[in-house]
Design a protein around this motif. Structure first.
Motif, mmCIF file in Angstrom:
data_model
loop_
_atom_site.group_PDB
_atom_site.id
_atom_site.type_symbol
_atom_site.label_atom_id
_atom_site.label_comp_id
_atom_site.label_asym_id
_atom_site.label_seq_id
_atom_site.Cartn_x
_atom_site.Cartn_y
_atom_site.Cartn_z
ATOM 1 N N TYR A 199 0.834 -1.207 0.000
ATOM 2 C CA TYR A 199 0.000 0.000 0.000
ATOM 3 C C TYR A 199 0.872 1.262 0.000
ATOM 4 O O TYR A 199 0.607 2.204 -0.747
ATOM 5 C CB TYR A 199 -0.948 0.018 1.204
ATOM 6 C CG TYR A 199 -1.864 1.216 1.192
ATOM 7 C CD1 TYR A 199 -2.959 1.277 0.325
ATOM 8 C CD2 TYR A 199 -1.629 2.299 2.018
ATOM 9 C CE1 TYR A 199 -3.783 2.387 0.290
ATOM 10 C CE2 TYR A 199 -2.456 3.418 1.989
ATOM 11 C CZ TYR A 199 -3.527 3.454 1.124
ATOM 12 O OH TYR A 199 -4.342 4.564 1.085
ATOM 13 N N LEU A 250 -12.374 6.269 -8.084
ATOM 14 C CA LEU A 250 -11.307 5.333 -7.720
ATOM 15 C C LEU A 250 -11.536 3.981 -8.397
ATOM 16 O O LEU A 250 -10.603 3.387 -8.949
ATOM 17 C CB LEU A 250 -11.242 5.168 -6.198
ATOM 18 C CG LEU A 250 -10.127 4.283 -5.673
ATOM 19 C CD1 LEU A 250 -8.752 4.887 -5.955
ATOM 20 C CD2 LEU A 250 -10.301 4.045 -4.169
ATOM 21 N N GLY A 273 -0.330 1.782 -3.502
ATOM 22 C CA GLY A 273 -1.756 2.094 -3.299
ATOM 23 C C GLY A 273 -2.046 3.516 -2.831
ATOM 24 O O GLY A 273 -2.965 4.167 -3.335
ATOM 25 N N TRP A 309 -5.605 1.706 -10.033
ATOM 26 C CA TRP A 309 -6.169 1.163 -8.792
ATOM 27 C C TRP A 309 -6.594 -0.291 -8.998
ATOM 28 O O TRP A 309 -6.354 -1.142 -8.135
ATOM 29 C CB TRP A 309 -7.350 2.016 -8.328
ATOM 30 C CG TRP A 309 -7.974 1.527 -7.060
ATOM 31 C CD1 TRP A 309 -9.202 0.952 -6.911
ATOM 32 C CD2 TRP A 309 -7.392 1.543 -5.755
ATOM 33 N NE1 TRP A 309 -9.414 0.612 -5.606
ATOM 34 C CE2 TRP A 309 -8.315 0.975 -4.870
ATOM 35 C CE3 TRP A 309 -6.173 1.987 -5.250
ATOM 36 C CZ2 TRP A 309 -8.066 0.833 -3.513
ATOM 37 C CZ3 TRP A 309 -5.924 1.853 -3.892
ATOM 38 C CH2 TRP A 309 -6.863 1.278 -3.039
ATOM 39 N N GLN A 333 -4.710 6.223 -4.345
ATOM 40 C CA GLN A 333 -5.943 6.429 -3.596
ATOM 41 C C GLN A 333 -6.090 7.834 -3.002
ATOM 42 O O GLN A 333 -7.150 8.445 -3.096
ATOM 43 C CB GLN A 333 -6.016 5.387 -2.471
ATOM 44 C CG GLN A 333 -7.366 5.267 -1.822
ATOM 45 C CD GLN A 333 -7.402 4.140 -0.830
ATOM 46 O OE1 GLN A 333 -6.439 3.881 -0.118
ATOM 47 N NE2 GLN A 333 -8.530 3.455 -0.756
ATOM 48 N N ARG A 336 -15.466 7.378 -4.620
ATOM 49 C CA ARG A 336 -15.264 5.923 -4.714
ATOM 50 C C ARG A 336 -15.475 5.452 -6.163
ATOM 51 O O ARG A 336 -14.774 4.552 -6.625
ATOM 52 C CB ARG A 336 -16.191 5.165 -3.769
ATOM 53 C CG ARG A 336 -16.009 5.428 -2.281
ATOM 54 C CD ARG A 336 -14.772 4.950 -1.639
ATOM 55 N NE ARG A 336 -14.393 3.597 -1.969
ATOM 56 C CZ ARG A 336 -13.236 3.051 -1.590
ATOM 57 N NH1 ARG A 336 -12.378 3.737 -0.869
ATOM 58 N NH2 ARG A 336 -12.931 1.825 -1.922
ATOM 59 N N LEU A 386 -9.519 10.105 -3.198
ATOM 60 C CA LEU A 386 -10.425 10.089 -2.042
ATOM 61 C C LEU A 386 -10.326 11.348 -1.194
ATOM 62 O O LEU A 386 -11.270 11.712 -0.509
ATOM 63 C CB LEU A 386 -10.184 8.857 -1.173
ATOM 64 C CG LEU A 386 -10.510 7.508 -1.811
ATOM 65 C CD1 LEU A 386 -10.392 6.393 -0.797
ATOM 66 C CD2 LEU A 386 -11.900 7.512 -2.437
#
Length: 186
Positions: free
Chosen positions: A98, A146, A102, A152, A106, A143, A110
């Motif tokens: 992550y 994403l 990630g 992703w 993200q 969301r 977000l």
């Protein structure tokens, strides 16, 4: 004739003074001064039974005028708590993946990350992260963006085999909760 002239010296004098103070405060909030162009048009009711209706209307006016401004925004926020249960011993690998890949995908989409944690005591092998949003519509839109991002989706293919279960909760903040949304996040 103004109410304070009609009611001066009567049993209603304290109520009249209170109404006058409230009206000056409301004018100060609305116009930045205690005198407005409408002051001569705005006359308080002279009968006590009309006072409740006046204050209901005044409160409705203030809520309408100030409800959408930035200072009130902190009470219009939700926090999503996402909890992933991982296979035994896979927390370090998940966090490393992550951090490496990630988070960079993200976070810009977000917005406001409140915290990212792993469990140490209690139910083990879990990752818990918290994200702040203005409301459910803001969350849904972010969301969806994403979920449509190919980077992703590629990242998920690498970490989903480490997961056993997922639990999401939407949390509503108490009035004294810190504001996790800055103007740049809104």
């Amino acid at each position: 004739m103004a109410c304070k002239e009609v009611c001066a010296g009567s049993v209603h004098a304290p109520i009249t003074r209170f109404r006058a103070a409230i009206s000056k405060y409301a004018l100060l909030l609305v116009f930045g001064t205690s005198v407005s162009p409408f002051e001569k048009l705005f006359v308080f009711p002279t009968k006590p039974e009309n006072t409740a209706l006046l204050y209901q209307n005044l409160i409705a006016l203030l809520i309408t005028l100030f409800g959408g401004l930035g200072w009130a925004r902190r009470w219009h926020m939700i926090v999503e708590q996402r909890r992933y249960t991982l296979k035994t011993g896979k927390v370090p690998e998940y966090l490393q993946q992550y951090e490496k890949e990630g988070f960079a995908i993200q976070q810009p989409i977000l917005g406001r990350l409140v915290g990212y944690f792993s469990t140490e005591i209690g139910t083990l092998h879990q990752i818990v992260h918290l994200w702040a949003y203005r409301d459910l519509a803001d969350r849904d839109a972010r969301r969806a963006r994403l979920g449509a991002d190919q980077r992703w989706l590629s990242y998920l293919a690498k970490v989903q085999p480490l997961q056993i279960a997922q639990n999401n909760e939407i949390l509503k903040p108490a009035s004294f909760c810190p504001d996790y949304l800055s103007e740049s996040d809104a």
